[in-house]
Scaffold this motif. Structure first.
Motif, mmCIF file in Angstrom:
data_model
loop_
_atom_site.group_PDB
_atom_site.id
_atom_site.type_symbol
_atom_site.label_atom_id
_atom_site.label_comp_id
_atom_site.label_asym_id
_atom_site.label_seq_id
_atom_site.Cartn_x
_atom_site.Cartn_y
_atom_site.Cartn_z
ATOM 1 N N GLU A 46 45.046 51.216 60.711
ATOM 2 C CA GLU A 46 43.860 51.650 61.454
ATOM 3 C C GLU A 46 42.832 52.289 60.526
ATOM 4 O O GLU A 46 41.620 52.088 60.692
ATOM 5 N N ILE A 47 43.325 53.043 59.544
ATOM 6 C CA ILE A 47 42.399 53.685 58.588
ATOM 7 C C ILE A 47 41.770 52.635 57.682
ATOM 8 O O ILE A 47 40.559 52.699 57.373
ATOM 9 N N LEU A 48 42.563 51.649 57.252
ATOM 10 C CA LEU A 48 41.997 50.566 56.440
ATOM 11 C C LEU A 48 40.888 49.855 57.204
ATOM 12 O O LEU A 48 39.819 49.567 56.659
ATOM 13 N N LYS A 49 41.152 49.561 58.464
ATOM 14 C CA LYS A 49 40.159 48.869 59.296
ATOM 15 C C LYS A 49 38.926 49.743 59.498
ATOM 16 O O LYS A 49 37.788 49.252 59.436
ATOM 17 N N LYS A 50 39.128 51.022 59.727
ATOM 18 C CA LYS A 50 38.027 51.949 59.978
ATOM 19 C C LYS A 50 37.037 51.966 58.818
ATOM 20 O O LYS A 50 35.809 51.998 59.018
ATOM 21 N N TYR A 51 37.556 51.916 57.589
ATOM 22 C CA TYR A 51 36.693 52.004 56.409
ATOM 23 C C TYR A 51 36.451 50.637 55.749
ATOM 24 O O TYR A 51 35.823 50.570 54.691
ATOM 25 N N GLY A 52 36.947 49.580 56.366
ATOM 26 C CA GLY A 52 36.735 48.245 55.817
ATOM 27 C C GLY A 52 37.426 48.036 54.482
ATOM 28 O O GLY A 52 36.885 47.344 53.603
ATOM 29 N N LEU A 53 38.632 48.588 54.333
ATOM 30 C CA LEU A 53 39.362 48.514 53.071
ATOM 31 C C LEU A 53 40.370 47.373 53.087
ATOM 32 O O LEU A 53 41.018 47.118 54.104
ATOM 33 N N GLU A 54 40.505 46.702 51.948
ATOM 34 C CA GLU A 54 41.529 45.666 51.807
ATOM 35 C C GLU A 54 42.866 46.311 51.447
ATOM 36 O O GLU A 54 42.919 47.366 50.800
ATOM 37 N N GLU A 55 43.944 45.683 51.868
ATOM 38 C CA GLU A 55 45.270 46.191 51.538
ATOM 39 C C GLU A 55 45.482 46.149 50.022
ATOM 40 O O GLU A 55 45.190 45.130 49.386
ATOM 41 N N PRO A 56 45.976 47.216 49.417
ATOM 42 C CA PRO A 56 46.265 47.189 47.977
ATOM 43 C C PRO A 56 47.500 46.333 47.701
ATOM 44 O O PRO A 56 48.497 46.429 48.420
ATOM 45 N N LYS A 57 47.418 45.498 46.680
ATOM 46 C CA LYS A 57 48.534 44.620 46.318
ATOM 47 C C LYS A 57 49.177 45.029 44.998
ATOM 48 O O LYS A 57 50.332 44.694 44.739
ATOM 49 N N THR A 58 48.412 45.726 44.159
ATOM 50 C CA THR A 58 48.901 46.099 42.832
ATOM 51 C C THR A 58 48.609 47.573 42.580
ATOM 52 O O THR A 58 47.815 48.204 43.284
ATOM 53 N N TYR A 59 49.223 48.111 41.538
ATOM 54 C CA TYR A 59 48.929 49.488 41.140
ATOM 55 C C TYR A 59 47.466 49.630 40.747
ATOM 56 O O TYR A 59 46.829 50.656 41.024
ATOM 57 N N GLU A 60 46.912 48.593 40.119
ATOM 58 C CA GLU A 60 45.520 48.651 39.704
ATOM 59 C C GLU A 60 44.573 48.724 40.904
ATOM 60 O O GLU A 60 43.501 49.341 40.828
ATOM 61 N N ASP A 61 44.973 48.133 42.025
ATOM 62 C CA ASP A 61 44.130 48.183 43.220
ATOM 63 C C ASP A 61 43.898 49.615 43.690
ATOM 64 O O ASP A 61 42.856 49.929 44.282
#
Length: 324
Positions: free
Chosen positions: A132-147
Motif C-alpha cells: 500500500e505504501i509503494l502504491k501510495k508513493y508510486g514506488l517500484e518493488e526493490p529487486k536488488t540491494y542497489e535498488d
C-alpha cells in the motif's frame, strides 16, 4: 553488621533455591526464542508433563552463552534453546553429547560432527515491502540491494542494527561475502541516506511496515509471512544473491543429562515439539522432506552465501567497523 546480614540472606536464598530445585520437579530452560513461542512451548510442556514445573526464561543468545560458560554444570539451566550456532560452538565444552536423542532425518551436513547440540531452526530473510505504501508513493518493488539506494526510498527504509540484531548481521555478513569488506562498508554509507530507522530487534522493521511508517525493511521470512496471514499488506522479495540466513540450536547442559526428567523433556522437544514449531512458527527447512504447513510460506527459497556465520572473531571484527 547490616551488610553482613544482608549478604547472609542472599546466600541463604541462593542455597534455598538450589536445594528446592534439586528436591522438586523443577526444570529450567534458557530460551532465546520470541516470548510468544516460549509461552506456547510452556503450555505444551505443562500438558505433556503435568507433574513437572518447567520454567522457561527468555535470555538473549549471547547472554545464554556467557552464563553457561561461566556456570557450567552449576547453572540453573538444564536445557538451552534457540541459541545461535556461533554461540553454541563457543560454549560446546559445557554441553552434553545429544547425538542419540533425535530421531528426525536432518538435511546432510546440518548437524555438527561433535554432537554437542542439535539444530532447532533456520531463519532466513529478504526485503519486506508494504504494498500500500509503494502504491501510495508510486514506488517500484526493490529487486536488488542497489535498488534500495534509489533517491525515492529516502526515509522509507528500516534495517536492523547488526550490533544488536542477528538478522541485521546476517545481511551485513552476506554482503561482505559477495562484495568484500570495502564495497560493503561503502554501500551502507550510501544506504544510510535512505534509512529512516535502525532497529535494535529483528522484528523492528516489520512493525514499522505494518504501521505504514516505512515502505521497505529487511526482515525474516517467517515473521513477514505470519503478518501476511494476519491480513497485513506485506510482500516478501529476495535479492538475486539469495536469502541471508543463520541457524540456532538446542542442547542439554553437561551434567544435567543424568536426570530422567531432563532427558524426557529434551527428547520430546527435539522430536515432537520441533516439528510442531516448524509447522506453526518458522518453517525454515532443516529436515529432509520437510513441507511447510504455514500458509503463504514460499517454497524452494534460494539461500545466500553465509560463509563465516559461526566465526565469532570475524563477527567482532565486522561489528567493530559498523558506524550506525
Amino acid at each position: 553488621m547490616k551488610k553482613i546480614l544482608a549478604g547472609l540472606v542472599v546466600v541463604i536464598m541462593v542455597l534455598y533455591f538450589a536445594i528446592n530445585k534439586q528436591e522438586s520437579n523443577t526444570l529450567v530452560i534458557y530460551s532465546a526464542l520470541e516470548q510468544y513461542r516460549n509461552d506456547d512451548l510452556k503450555a505444551h510442556l505443562a500438558e505433556k508433563f503435568p507433574d513437572l514445573n518447567v520454567q522457561i526464561m527468555y535470555m538473549p543468545t549471547a547472554k545464554v552463552a556467557a552464563k553457561i560458560q561461566t556456570e557450567k554444570e552449576h547453572s540453573d539451566a538444564d536445557i538451552v534453546l534457540g541459541v545461535e550456532t556461533g554461540y553454541m560452538e563457543k560454549m560446546k565444552d559445557s554441553l552434553a553429547d545429544v547425538t542419540e536423542y533425535s530421531h528426525l532425518d536432518y538435511i546432510d551436513g546440518m548437524l555438527p560432527e561433535h554432537g554437542k547440540y542439535l539444530i532447532w531452526e533456520s531463519y532466513g530473510g529478504g526485503f519486506a515491502v508494504n504494498m500500500e505504501i509503494l502504491k501510495k508513493y508510486g514506488l517500484e518493488e526493490p529487486k536488488t540491494y542497489e535498488d534500495l539506494l534509489k533517491p525515492e526510498f529516502k526515509n522509507k527504509i528500516s534495517i536492523q542494527n547488526p550490533k544488536s540484531s542477528s538478522t541485521g548481521y546476517n545481511f551485513y555478513l552476506n554482503l561482505r561475502n559477495i562484495w568484500g569488506e570495502k564495497k560493503t562498508l561503502e554501500y551502507f554509507d550510501k544506504l544510510n541516506d535512505n534509512v529512516k530507522q535502525y532497529s535494535e530487534s529483528g522484528s523492528g522493521p516489520v512493525k514499522l511496515l505494518i504501521q505504514g511508517e516505512c515502505a521497505v525493511g529487511t526482515a525474516l521470512t517467517y515473521q513477514v509471512v505470519t503478518e501476511i496471514n494476519n491480513g497485513n499488506p506485506l510482500k516478501m522479495i529476495y535479492p538475486e544473491s539469495g536469502s541471508p540466513y543463520s541457524l540456532d540450536g538446542v542442547s542439554v547442559v553437561k551434567g544435567k543429562d543424568d536426570k530422567g526428567d531432563v532427558r524426557d523433556v529434551f527428547e520430546y522437544l527435539v522430536n515432537e515439539y520441533l516439528v510442531y514449531d516448524k509447522d506453526h512458527y518458522n518453517p525454515g527447512k532443516i529436515l529432509k522432506g520437510q513441507k511447510s504447513e504455514m500458509e503463504n510460506y514460499p517454497e524452494d527459497i534460494k539461500y545466500a552465501d553465509m560463509t563465516g556465520i559461526d566465526d565469532l572473531g570475524l563477527k567482532d571484527e565486522l561489528l567493530g567497523k559498523w558506524k550506525y
